[in-house]
Design a protein around this motif. Sequence first.
Motif, short mmCIF file in Angstrom:
data_model
loop_
_atom_site.label_atom_id
_atom_site.label_comp_id
_atom_site.label_asym_id
_atom_site.label_seq_id
_atom_site.Cartn_x
_atom_site.Cartn_y
_atom_site.Cartn_z
N ASN A 275 0.87 -1.18 0.00
CA ASN A 275 0.00 0.00 0.00
C ASN A 275 0.91 1.23 0.00
N GLU B 290 -5.01 -4.74 10.78
CA GLU B 290 -3.95 -3.76 10.97
C GLU B 290 -4.17 -3.01 12.29
N GLU C 53 -6.43 4.87 8.23
CA GLU C 53 -6.16 6.28 7.89
C GLU C 53 -7.37 6.94 7.24
N LYS D 177 0.10 4.27 -0.13
CA LYS D 177 -0.50 5.45 0.53
C LYS D 177 -0.29 6.69 -0.35
N LEU E 263 -0.15 -6.88 4.47
CA LEU E 263 -0.42 -5.59 3.83
C LEU E 263 0.67 -4.66 4.34
N VAL E 264 1.50 -4.18 3.40
CA VAL E 264 2.74 -3.51 3.76
C VAL E 264 2.72 -2.05 3.32
N GLY E 265 3.02 -1.14 4.23
CA GLY E 265 3.08 0.27 3.89
C GLY E 265 4.49 0.69 3.54
N GLY E 266 5.18 1.29 4.49
CA GLY E 266 6.50 1.88 4.26
C GLY E 266 7.48 0.96 3.54
N ALA F 26 0.29 -0.16 15.41
CA ALA F 26 1.46 -0.80 14.78
C ALA F 26 1.76 -0.19 13.41
N ILE F 27 0.88 0.70 12.93
CA ILE F 27 1.05 1.24 11.58
C ILE F 27 2.08 2.37 11.60
N GLY F 28 3.16 2.16 10.87
CA GLY F 28 4.19 3.18 10.72
C GLY F 28 4.96 3.48 12.00
N GLY G 44 1.01 -3.71 9.47
CA GLY G 44 1.50 -2.85 10.55
C GLY G 44 2.97 -3.12 10.80
N SER G 45 3.82 -2.22 10.22
CA SER G 45 5.27 -2.30 10.42
C SER G 45 5.89 -3.62 9.98
N VAL G 46 5.33 -4.23 8.93
CA VAL G 46 5.95 -5.45 8.40
C VAL G 46 7.19 -5.06 7.60
N HIS H 147 -9.37 1.45 5.42
CA HIS H 147 -8.05 1.61 6.07
C HIS H 147 -8.19 2.57 7.25
O1 LIG Z 1 -1.06 0.73 6.97
C1 LIG Z 1 -0.31 -0.12 6.53
C2 LIG Z 1 -0.60 -0.82 5.26
O2 LIG Z 1 -1.90 -0.56 4.85
C3 LIG Z 1 0.93 -0.49 7.23
O3 LIG Z 1 1.83 0.54 7.11
P1 LIG Z 1 3.35 0.33 7.59
O4 LIG Z 1 3.81 -0.97 6.98
O5 LIG Z 1 4.07 1.53 7.07
O6 LIG Z 1 3.31 0.23 9.08
#
Ligand SMILES: O=C(CO)COP(=O)(O)O
Length: 253
Positions: free
Chosen positions: A10, A164, A95, A12, A229-232, A168-170, A209-211, A93
């Motif tokens: 993701n 998520e 956010e 974002k 589901l991976v963000g950063g 734990a997100i970001g 969440g922070s994977v 999500h």
């Molecule tokens: O919100 C997320 C994926 O949708 C997770 O984000 P992070 O991997 O940056 O913590």
Amino acid sequence: MAVRPYIVGNWKMHGTRSMLSEARAIDRAAERLIKVEVALAPPFTLIHATRKEAGLIGVGAQDCHAAEGGAHTGDISAAMLKDAGAGFVIVGHSERRADHGEKDADVKAKAESALAVGLSVIVCVGETEEQRDAGKAESVVARQLKGSLPTADGAADKVTVAYEPVWAIGTGRTPTTDDVSAMHRAIRKVLKDFYGDEAGAKVRILYGGSVKAENAAELLAADDVGGALVGGASLTAESFLGIIAVAAEMQEG
Ligand SMILES: O=C(CO)COP(=O)(O)O
């Protein structure tokens, strides 16, 4: 872990056309990693180009409007996403829930509109730190699921759930493997109650969440985790492919 883990990036609100090279690199490597299903959800502006540049991986969107069309300045309908090349859309999500006040009923309406045009959906749920500390994590997630999951005919075949935890997100913080296992088991129970045993058993449940590559093995090994589901860590091919390689290795091992 699931037979074929599903690893979704993701992006974002990150990425201009210069990032298409990352999508291309992910696509090229993902071709070799047939044991893992890989997808990216770039910003709306990159969906069409990502679909064209990256022909093998899945491409989706991060949100859609619930209406088919109309006077909704700045919004995007599910049909427009499909036309741009998306195969799925992320809804609910945290956010979106926090920044745009989206409630479970809004998330459900968005999911239904996506299914109506043939898109798959990733429905996101997760508790805040306060809710976890109060011992309410599982009840909050169960309530979110019951309010957010689409109910159209055959919906379960097109739904993926992403758990998520908001805290734990970001943040670089992650739940313990035991906590992830307990939550995924609880989610599975809700899915079976909601869609029936057979259909509910097939829905994939992702952790988010922070994977990153360093913690992916531990998180993916938790009970009933069907992917991530991976963000950063999805923003560069190098870090995203690191996670994908871990998932592939676990399939082989
Ligand atoms: O919100 C997320 C994926 O949708 C997770 O984000 P992070 O991997 O940056 O913590």
